[in-house]
Design an enzyme around this catalytic site. Structure first.
Site, mmCIF file in Angstrom:
data_model
loop_
_atom_site.group_PDB
_atom_site.id
_atom_site.type_symbol
_atom_site.label_atom_id
_atom_site.label_comp_id
_atom_site.label_asym_id
_atom_site.label_seq_id
_atom_site.Cartn_x
_atom_site.Cartn_y
_atom_site.Cartn_z
ATOM 1 N N ASN A 133 25.248 11.960 58.238
ATOM 2 C CA ASN A 133 24.011 11.300 58.648
ATOM 3 C C ASN A 133 23.342 12.347 59.541
ATOM 4 O OD1 ASN A 133 22.010 9.957 60.023
ATOM 5 N ND2 ASN A 133 23.278 8.212 60.602
ATOM 6 N N ALA A 168 21.132 12.294 61.632
ATOM 7 C CA ALA A 168 20.830 11.842 62.990
ATOM 8 C C ALA A 168 22.060 11.870 63.898
ATOM 9 C CB ALA A 168 20.256 10.425 62.956
ATOM 10 N N CYS A 169 23.229 12.122 63.338
ATOM 11 C CA CYS A 169 24.493 12.076 64.073
ATOM 12 C C CYS A 169 24.832 13.451 64.656
ATOM 13 C CB CYS A 169 25.594 11.612 63.124
ATOM 14 S SG CYS A 169 27.271 11.821 63.732
ATOM 15 N N SER A 170 25.060 13.504 65.956
ATOM 16 C CA SER A 170 25.384 14.783 66.603
ATOM 17 C C SER A 170 26.715 15.345 66.117
ATOM 18 C CB SER A 170 25.391 14.625 68.125
ATOM 19 O OG SER A 170 26.398 13.721 68.528
ATOM 20 N N ARG A 223 25.958 17.045 62.806
ATOM 21 C CA ARG A 223 25.248 18.310 63.011
ATOM 22 C C ARG A 223 26.199 19.384 63.525
ATOM 23 N NH1 ARG A 223 21.508 14.713 65.284
ATOM 24 N NH2 ARG A 223 21.985 15.515 67.367
#
Length: 121
Positions: free
Chosen positions: A6, A8-10, A13
Site C-alpha cells: 500500500n 501510503a504505508c511507511s 515504502r
C-alpha cells in the site's frame, strides 16, 4: 520476487527503498488496486506458513464492522477469513514479499526484508 504494498504505508515504502538499495529484481503489486483472489491469498498463506488470521489487520474499521475478533480461528473457518481478506484487501497485513525460492515473508522490518533477499535463487 513480488512485494504487495500500500503506497501510503511507511513500512511498505521502507521495504521498497531497501529492495532498491540492494538492487533487487522485484515487481510491485498494489494490492488495494490489484486485489488478490482467495486462491492467491491461500497461496501466500501456504508460502508464509501462516493462517489467515495471522495476517489480518484486526484494528481496521472493516475488521471491526465484520466482528473479526469474534470469529473462530480454526481450520473450519479458514475459508471465511480468506474470503474476508479478498473482499476487504485493506485487512491484509503489509508489506508481503513472495521470495524466489517459493516462500514469503511479512516484511514489516528491515530484518524481514533482508531475510527475503537472502532467499533469492
Amino acid at each position: 520476487m513480488e512485494i504487495w504494498i500500500n503506497p501510503a504505508c511507511s513500512k511498505c515504502r521502507g521495504a521498497v527503498s531497501l529492495l532498491d538499495a540492494e538492487g533487487a529484481d522485484y515487481t510491485v503489486r498494489r494490492y488495494l488496486e490489484d486485489v488478490p483472489s482467495a486462491e492467491e491469498i491461500q497461496d501466500v498463506l501456504d508460502r508464509l506458513g501462516l493462517e489467515p488470521w495471522d495476517i489480518t489487520r484486526t484494528q481496521e474499521a472493516a475488521a471491526k464492522d465484520l466482528g473479526l475478533k469474534e470469529w473462530p480461528r480454526d481450520a473450519g473457518s479458514r475459508g471465511r477469513w480468506i474470503a474476508a481478506l479478498s473482499e476487504h484487501p485493506k485487512l491484509i497485513q503489509r508489506p508481503i514479499i513472495t521470495a524466489d525460492d517459493g516462500t514469503a515473508v511479512v516484511a514489516r522490518s528491515e530484518e524481514a526484508v533482508r531475510d527475503a533477499l537472502g532467499r533469492r535463487v
